[in-house]
Design a protein around this motif. Sequence first.
Motif, short mmCIF file in Angstrom:
data_model
loop_
_atom_site.label_atom_id
_atom_site.label_comp_id
_atom_site.label_asym_id
_atom_site.label_seq_id
_atom_site.Cartn_x
_atom_site.Cartn_y
_atom_site.Cartn_z
N GLU A 82 0.80 -1.23 0.00
CA GLU A 82 0.00 0.00 0.00
C GLU A 82 0.83 1.28 0.00
O GLU A 82 0.30 2.36 -0.28
CB GLU A 82 -0.91 0.03 1.23
N LEU A 83 2.12 1.18 0.32
CA LEU A 83 2.95 2.38 0.40
C LEU A 83 2.82 3.16 -0.92
O LEU A 83 2.97 2.58 -1.99
CB LEU A 83 4.41 1.99 0.64
N PRO A 84 2.56 4.47 -0.87
CA PRO A 84 2.36 5.22 -2.11
C PRO A 84 3.66 5.51 -2.85
O PRO A 84 3.67 6.36 -3.76
CB PRO A 84 1.68 6.51 -1.63
N LYS A 85 4.71 4.84 -2.46
CA LYS A 85 6.01 5.00 -3.11
C LYS A 85 6.55 3.61 -3.44
O LYS A 85 6.38 2.67 -2.66
CB LYS A 85 6.97 5.74 -2.18
N PRO A 86 7.17 3.42 -4.59
CA PRO A 86 7.68 2.10 -4.95
C PRO A 86 8.71 1.59 -3.95
O PRO A 86 9.51 2.35 -3.41
CB PRO A 86 8.33 2.34 -6.32
N VAL A 87 8.68 0.27 -3.71
CA VAL A 87 9.64 -0.39 -2.83
C VAL A 87 10.43 -1.38 -3.68
O VAL A 87 9.86 -2.25 -4.35
CB VAL A 87 8.94 -1.12 -1.67
N VAL A 88 11.74 -1.24 -3.65
CA VAL A 88 12.65 -2.06 -4.45
C VAL A 88 13.51 -2.89 -3.50
O VAL A 88 14.07 -2.36 -2.53
CB VAL A 88 13.56 -1.17 -5.33
N ALA A 89 13.63 -4.18 -3.76
CA ALA A 89 14.46 -5.05 -2.93
C ALA A 89 15.78 -5.34 -3.63
O ALA A 89 15.82 -5.62 -4.83
CB ALA A 89 13.74 -6.36 -2.64
N ARG A 90 16.85 -5.29 -2.84
CA ARG A 90 18.19 -5.64 -3.32
C ARG A 90 18.65 -6.85 -2.51
O ARG A 90 18.88 -6.76 -1.31
CB ARG A 90 19.15 -4.47 -3.11
N VAL A 91 18.79 -8.00 -3.17
CA VAL A 91 19.02 -9.27 -2.49
C VAL A 91 20.33 -9.89 -2.95
O VAL A 91 20.50 -10.18 -4.14
CB VAL A 91 17.87 -10.26 -2.75
N GLU A 92 21.24 -10.09 -2.00
CA GLU A 92 22.50 -10.77 -2.33
C GLU A 92 22.75 -11.93 -1.38
O GLU A 92 23.90 -12.34 -1.21
CB GLU A 92 23.66 -9.78 -2.30
N GLY A 93 21.72 -12.44 -0.77
CA GLY A 93 21.88 -13.55 0.17
C GLY A 93 20.71 -14.49 0.11
O GLY A 93 19.92 -14.50 -0.84
N HIS A 94 20.57 -15.30 1.15
CA HIS A 94 19.54 -16.33 1.19
C HIS A 94 18.19 -15.74 1.59
O HIS A 94 18.11 -14.81 2.40
CB HIS A 94 19.95 -17.42 2.18
N GLY A 112 21.23 -11.06 -6.66
CA GLY A 112 22.58 -11.33 -7.11
C GLY A 112 22.86 -12.81 -7.23
O GLY A 112 22.05 -13.66 -6.84
N PRO A 113 24.04 -13.17 -7.75
CA PRO A 113 24.37 -14.58 -7.98
C PRO A 113 24.49 -15.39 -6.70
O PRO A 113 24.39 -16.61 -6.73
CB PRO A 113 25.71 -14.51 -8.72
N GLY A 114 24.69 -14.74 -5.55
CA GLY A 114 24.77 -15.48 -4.29
C GLY A 114 23.44 -15.71 -3.63
O GLY A 114 23.37 -16.36 -2.57
N GLY A 178 26.39 -13.08 -15.13
CA GLY A 178 25.89 -13.87 -16.25
C GLY A 178 25.96 -13.15 -17.58
O GLY A 178 26.73 -12.21 -17.78
N ALA A 179 25.08 -13.60 -18.50
CA ALA A 179 25.18 -13.15 -19.87
C ALA A 179 25.04 -11.63 -19.99
O ALA A 179 25.61 -11.01 -20.88
CB ALA A 179 24.10 -13.84 -20.71
N SER A 180 24.28 -11.04 -19.09
CA SER A 180 24.11 -9.59 -19.16
C SER A 180 25.39 -8.85 -18.82
O SER A 180 25.57 -7.68 -19.18
CB SER A 180 23.01 -9.14 -18.19
N GLY A 181 26.29 -9.52 -18.10
CA GLY A 181 27.52 -8.88 -17.69
C GLY A 181 27.33 -7.84 -16.61
O GLY A 181 28.22 -7.04 -16.35
N LYS A 182 26.15 -7.82 -15.99
CA LYS A 182 25.84 -6.80 -15.02
C LYS A 182 25.65 -7.40 -13.64
O LYS A 182 24.99 -8.42 -13.48
CB LYS A 182 24.57 -6.04 -15.42
N GLY A 183 26.23 -6.74 -12.62
CA GLY A 183 25.99 -7.13 -11.25
C GLY A 183 24.74 -6.46 -10.72
O GLY A 183 24.03 -5.74 -11.42
N VAL A 184 24.47 -6.68 -9.43
CA VAL A 184 23.25 -6.18 -8.83
C VAL A 184 23.15 -4.66 -8.93
O VAL A 184 22.12 -4.11 -9.34
CB VAL A 184 23.16 -6.63 -7.35
N ASP A 185 24.21 -3.95 -8.57
CA ASP A 185 24.15 -2.49 -8.58
C ASP A 185 23.98 -1.94 -9.99
O ASP A 185 23.29 -0.93 -10.19
CB ASP A 185 25.39 -1.90 -7.92
N ALA A 186 24.58 -2.60 -10.97
CA ALA A 186 24.42 -2.15 -12.35
C ALA A 186 22.98 -2.35 -12.82
O ALA A 186 22.45 -1.53 -13.59
CB ALA A 186 25.39 -2.89 -13.27
N LEU A 187 22.35 -3.43 -12.38
CA LEU A 187 20.95 -3.65 -12.73
C LEU A 187 20.03 -2.69 -12.00
O LEU A 187 18.99 -2.28 -12.52
CB LEU A 187 20.56 -5.10 -12.40
N LEU A 188 20.41 -2.32 -10.79
CA LEU A 188 19.58 -1.40 -10.00
C LEU A 188 19.64 0.03 -10.51
O LEU A 188 18.66 0.79 -10.38
CB LEU A 188 20.04 -1.41 -8.54
#
Length: 255
Positions: A82-94, A112-114, A178-188
Amino acid sequence: MVRSAYERGVTTLTLDSPHNRNALSKGLVAGLRAGLAQAAADDAVRAVLLTHTGNTFCAGADLREGSGSPAELAALLRSIVELPKPVVARVEGHVRAGGTGLLGACDISVAGPGASFAFTEARIGVAPAVISMPLLPRLDARAAARYYLTGERFGAAEAARIGLVTLAAEEGADGGTGASGKGVDALLEPVLDGLRRGSPQGLAESKRLVTAEVLRTFDRDTDSLAELSARLFASDEAREGMTAFLERREPAWVP
């Protein structure tokens, strides 16, 4: 347990409870709700970035607290949706069990890959009841059936394929991305740049459109699924399952 920082229109909320792998304890749930409420009230905030310390994004329920409060978990997940602002998750773990519910509630997520994922509830005698409200409207139905029932682990690429996350930076054979050659921060980066360029009204109303079905699910199912969760966690099978997990042994029902 939840640290907050602000930079250029984005509030970052960092889950920081390493002693229990960022499990959904009463303290962490309360801290996260407070951080979300503060971001919602700040006119300078265009989006919220949800991330974590350590090698676990969220381990699900804090089993040392039992089930916690299913109603409080439902309220937390709904507050993200419901938050009127987008929420983005950055996940590099389990991510396990209830932690997947946090991802389901977020609007966009990058893994991320981990990262690894599993719905482990059935293995301790319960079910992914409350978290199904943000998850099932967004997950591939056949994949949900498989992973809900088996508790198998899967990686970031599979999580993206089935709709659990939006983007995956998968590790390649050479140990890089992977094939994109981009890590998490580059995708974000382009995601956050796009959100910074959105107007408050435009973001809020656009989010309302894409979350309408999820919110209808909350309206319809919150009471019944919270009751189901509480009943399962109070059962003899769940007590055996949680005890076996904490003692690092197989539960009694495993052949």
